[in-house]
Design a protein around this motif. Sequence first.
Motif, mmCIF file in Angstrom:
data_model
loop_
_atom_site.group_PDB
_atom_site.id
_atom_site.type_symbol
_atom_site.label_atom_id
_atom_site.label_comp_id
_atom_site.label_asym_id
_atom_site.label_seq_id
_atom_site.Cartn_x
_atom_site.Cartn_y
_atom_site.Cartn_z
ATOM 1 N N THR A 54 -5.042 19.737 13.465
ATOM 2 C CA THR A 54 -5.929 20.159 14.516
ATOM 3 C C THR A 54 -7.225 19.668 14.286
ATOM 4 N N ALA A 55 -8.013 19.973 15.490
ATOM 5 C CA ALA A 55 -9.336 19.394 15.234
ATOM 6 C C ALA A 55 -9.957 19.798 14.013
ATOM 7 N N GLY A 56 -10.849 18.907 13.562
ATOM 8 C CA GLY A 56 -11.531 19.112 12.392
ATOM 9 C C GLY A 56 -10.954 19.607 11.160
ATOM 10 N N ALA A 57 -9.458 19.682 11.080
ATOM 11 C CA ALA A 57 -8.716 20.051 9.998
ATOM 12 C C ALA A 57 -8.513 18.596 9.191
ATOM 13 N N LEU A 58 -8.108 18.462 7.866
ATOM 14 C CA LEU A 58 -7.602 17.447 7.186
ATOM 15 C C LEU A 58 -5.990 17.925 6.818
ATOM 16 N N ALA A 59 -5.219 17.244 7.477
ATOM 17 C CA ALA A 59 -3.701 17.725 7.209
ATOM 18 C C ALA A 59 -2.959 16.510 6.563
ATOM 19 N N VAL A 60 -2.493 16.976 5.564
ATOM 20 C CA VAL A 60 -1.396 15.934 5.025
ATOM 21 C C VAL A 60 -0.133 16.615 5.045
ATOM 22 N N SER A 61 1.047 15.655 5.558
ATOM 23 C CA SER A 61 2.164 16.297 5.531
ATOM 24 C C SER A 61 3.306 15.136 5.112
ATOM 25 N N GLY A 62 4.421 15.780 4.224
ATOM 26 C CA GLY A 62 5.269 15.035 3.770
ATOM 27 C C GLY A 62 4.920 13.444 2.986
ATOM 28 N N LEU A 63 3.680 13.623 2.514
ATOM 29 C CA LEU A 63 3.238 12.313 1.809
ATOM 30 C C LEU A 63 3.923 12.006 0.677
ATOM 31 N N SER A 64 4.131 10.752 0.523
ATOM 32 C CA SER A 64 5.050 10.321 -0.490
ATOM 33 C C SER A 64 4.210 9.083 -0.875
ATOM 34 N N THR A 65 3.958 8.849 -2.373
ATOM 35 C CA THR A 65 3.321 7.505 -2.691
ATOM 36 C C THR A 65 4.112 7.286 -4.271
ATOM 37 N N SER A 66 4.365 5.810 -4.151
ATOM 38 C CA SER A 66 4.909 5.319 -5.195
ATOM 39 C C SER A 66 4.468 4.147 -5.877
ATOM 40 N N PHE A 67 4.683 3.891 -7.054
ATOM 41 C CA PHE A 67 4.196 2.783 -7.966
ATOM 42 C C PHE A 67 5.443 1.827 -8.008
ATOM 43 N N VAL A 68 5.273 0.646 -7.622
ATOM 44 C CA VAL A 68 6.586 -0.210 -7.932
ATOM 45 C C VAL A 68 6.292 -1.142 -9.054
ATOM 46 N N LEU A 69 6.911 -0.908 -10.259
ATOM 47 C CA LEU A 69 6.488 -1.603 -11.316
ATOM 48 C C LEU A 69 7.782 -2.526 -11.869
ATOM 49 N N GLY A 70 7.766 -3.683 -11.382
ATOM 50 C CA GLY A 70 9.086 -4.465 -11.666
ATOM 51 C C GLY A 70 10.265 -3.776 -11.282
ATOM 52 N N PRO A 71 11.388 -3.684 -11.802
ATOM 53 C CA PRO A 71 12.412 -2.989 -11.291
ATOM 54 C C PRO A 71 12.308 -1.401 -11.336
ATOM 55 N N ALA A 72 11.420 -0.860 -11.647
ATOM 56 C CA ALA A 72 11.226 0.527 -11.680
ATOM 57 C C ALA A 72 10.366 1.051 -10.602
ATOM 58 N N THR A 73 10.687 2.117 -9.808
ATOM 59 C CA THR A 73 9.762 2.584 -8.866
ATOM 60 C C THR A 73 9.402 4.002 -9.312
ATOM 61 N N VAL A 74 8.207 4.238 -9.688
ATOM 62 C CA VAL A 74 7.696 5.366 -9.905
ATOM 63 C C VAL A 74 7.014 6.291 -8.844
ATOM 64 N N ARG A 75 7.760 7.409 -8.750
ATOM 65 C CA ARG A 75 7.453 8.288 -7.739
ATOM 66 C C ARG A 75 6.393 9.191 -8.005
ATOM 67 N N ALA A 76 5.170 8.890 -7.816
ATOM 68 C CA ALA A 76 4.230 9.379 -8.238
ATOM 69 C C ALA A 76 3.812 10.737 -7.314
#
Lengths: 629, 304
Positions: A305-327
């Motif tokens: 809503t107005a004025g709010a900081l809303a994060v939803s379902g956020l996923s961030t990964s690090f791709v390191l060679g063959p591995a994916t680190v799900r941070a």
Amino acid sequence: MRYRSSGLARFARNRTAAVGLGMVILIVLISLAAPILPLANPNATDLAIRLKPPGTAGHLLGTDQLGRDILSRLIWGTRVSLAVGLVATFAAAVVGSLIGIIAAYYSRWLDNLLMRGIDMLMAFPYILLALAIVAILGPGLLNALLAISVVNIPFFARNVRGAAVGLVRLEYVDTARLSGLSNARILFGELLPNVLPVIMITISTTVGWMILETAGLSFLGLGAQPPQADLGSMLGDGRDLILIAPHVATIPGLVILVLVIGINLTGDGLRDVLDPQLKSGALASPAPMTAVDHTAAAANRAAGTAGALAVSGLSTSFVLGPATVRAVQNVSFSVAPGESLGVMGESGSGKSVTALSVLQLVPTPPGRITAGSVAYDGQELVGAPLSTLQNLRGNRIAFVFQNPMTALNPLLSVGEQIVESLRRHQGLRGRAARQKAIELLDAVHIPDAEARLTTYPHELSGGMRQRAGTAIALSNDPDVIIADEPTTALDVTIQAQILRLFNELRVKRGLRLVFISHDFGVLSEVCDRIVVMYAGQIVETGSVKEIYESPLHPYTRRLMACVPMIGRAEEPLTAIPGLPPDLAQLPSGCYFADRCDLAIERCRAAPIELRTMSQGRSARCVRAGETAV
Amino acid sequence: MIPVVIGISIIVFLIMALLPGDPAQAILGSYATPDNLARLRSELGLDKPLVQRYLIWFGNVLHGDFGRSFSLNRPVINEVMDRLGPTMLLAGSSLMLASLFGLVTGTVAAIRQYGWQDRLFTVLVLVGISTPSFWLGLILVLFFSVQLGWFPVSGMQSITGSGGFLDVLHHLVLPAFTLAIVATGVIARLTRSSMLEVLRREYIRSARAKGLSERRVVYVHAFKNALVSIIPVLGIQAGFVIGGAVYIETVFQWPGIGRMLVTAILTRDILLVQGGVFVIAIIYVLINLVTDVLQHMVDPRISA
């Protein structure tokens, strides 16, 4: 042994280095084979066929001013150039390395004497010194070799001494000395093998020069003397003929070029193997914003809503060679106006990455936002253009980082670092900006604010630096400050002062905080609500009071037992046993199960959902809410 | 500074002292008359002990007296000073070209890491640092002077000559460019790696977290920090450029100290070699002093 094989493998994988090595080997083999190749006599003159162009029958590369076969002279000349270059390198390496380890190992005055001598040699421009030596000894190939070798000794001496000094200070050298080993045994048995990689690296950088410089001296007529010829003297002979028979000079030069390119390619590859820290070119510099997967951008729904900081379902990964680190996995939270949120977790729990993901400051490569949405004041940020993010960064949402020593630019004064932020978002310049900067430093209680404007970060104490970092964050009167462990790098009394400062700003300026810490005690002072993170997931949410009084997740309880807290003196402080899971190979069930003394079979069977327990209260634990636990 | 100058003077003095055989014979050549030899020996003070000879020599040097060049039959200092200007012009413009191209291309390669610019850059740098500059000079003469006729092959007489500024510039382009090639490669490579190193630092993230434009992040925050490791190398490259001038002056018949030194070595005119080497070494010391000052200006941490 393992190191060696992996080093060889790395070298082989480096295709350009392999090509370079191939070029060098080919040239070396051809020149070694000169006596058995069907070549004309390189010194047989025949004025009747002088200066024939390349392609002449019987003279593939033509003939020179005396009618000698250029191909033959080229191959024999390459032999001479290679031999001189390699011998010069070897001699410089031996003498320079010897000076280096002796200077590092023996007494201070010997070290001083030797290294001042080396400094003296380096006070001359490189080639000039070689010329001076040739001036003493007279022109000639051997003298040129000696000159080039001598001027390269300082490079070996300095590099080897640098590496050896570190080793000499290590205990094992003392141990060796006490156990009665002779100095020679320590120097050549212990030190030398350990500085060998440094010697190899120095060889790889200098051998190309040495071949170029010996060729140069011969070109000037100071090296090889007729009838002997190396590539440089062939080039020198052809110089005066450049207008009538350009091939005589251009061909030997081309061979030098190819040879040195090959050597340099090989050297680069070698350095990558021997010096993993260097990895020329393997350093990836982060992009100005985190990369976002198309699927994540497409699935966005502008939440909040107005004025709010809303994060939803956020996923961030690090791709390191063959591995994916799900941070960060599927993280949702929101911060309404007038509210401060704490994010609690161990290091590696994903709390910093979550915070950085909000304004896409996670470094790419290797970071990527793979899913989710971040909305501020109703505007979607995931997938938004860089300009949108830049307008919010430092303006509506500002950051304070953990280590103010490394987070502030060491070469810009505190004033400049505040003013640039004012200029960017408010267009303030000159006196107005300066005035505002002083006010900001005052607001974070930096004494003598006006004088501090011209101070550089290294001149401030840790606490003062963090205050300066906070002043920068405050400069555009932001709605939200994301503070990533801002007190962790400080000692306890300073920590308390900074917390007091944040509380004051919260009350006076209506500032909202997203405050990240592993320390519940810290969070309880500046936050209203807390989300607890573990292995990239939110495992519990609740108000400070609720979490304090009745933590639902076993991890939260263990975490709170790790730090001393007023009013809980009776409980012993215990570290959490075990380690967090490998984020590249997460288990299918509860991520905490292996470290949890309440784990039952059901915990490991399937992914655990974050269950809402009551209004604003949730936990990712199958046993949460059981009365017995 | 002063210890370095004294050290340099000792090494330069040793050029003469280490000369095998009789220096007077070496200087005057095998056709010298016994009279001349005897006179030169007492002029050089060869009958005195080494330390005393050094002190006399250094005293003379401090008065600008490096002796007399026998091959040119004029005072060494006059010849050196006449040739200093052209060499400094050549080396100075090369160093400026190299710094400019090196810093710009290195920075572009760093911010376009793995892009086509970076790949092209890597190839060019490799070729640049592997090229024999004396050969490249010939190739450029062949192409630009002989084929295209854009620039003179050689024939630079003096930088204060009659041709005026444009004539000097016309003669300068090819040699300056040739001499700059290797230094450009070294500076560019270092700039790229320093920029990549610096761009990963936390203060770059802080600068971005302030919402600063990428231009400011790269050219102010990163570049200034990268300069800290680049500036000392600029000083070292100045030495390489001055030394490399020896080749380029020979290729382009440039009336500088480098060509003078080569001729002096071939004619065994040792006093001229001493004078030339000493003056260039002192200039190199001054250049390093300038880079130290620059370093202090960029980095407030080392002023303490």
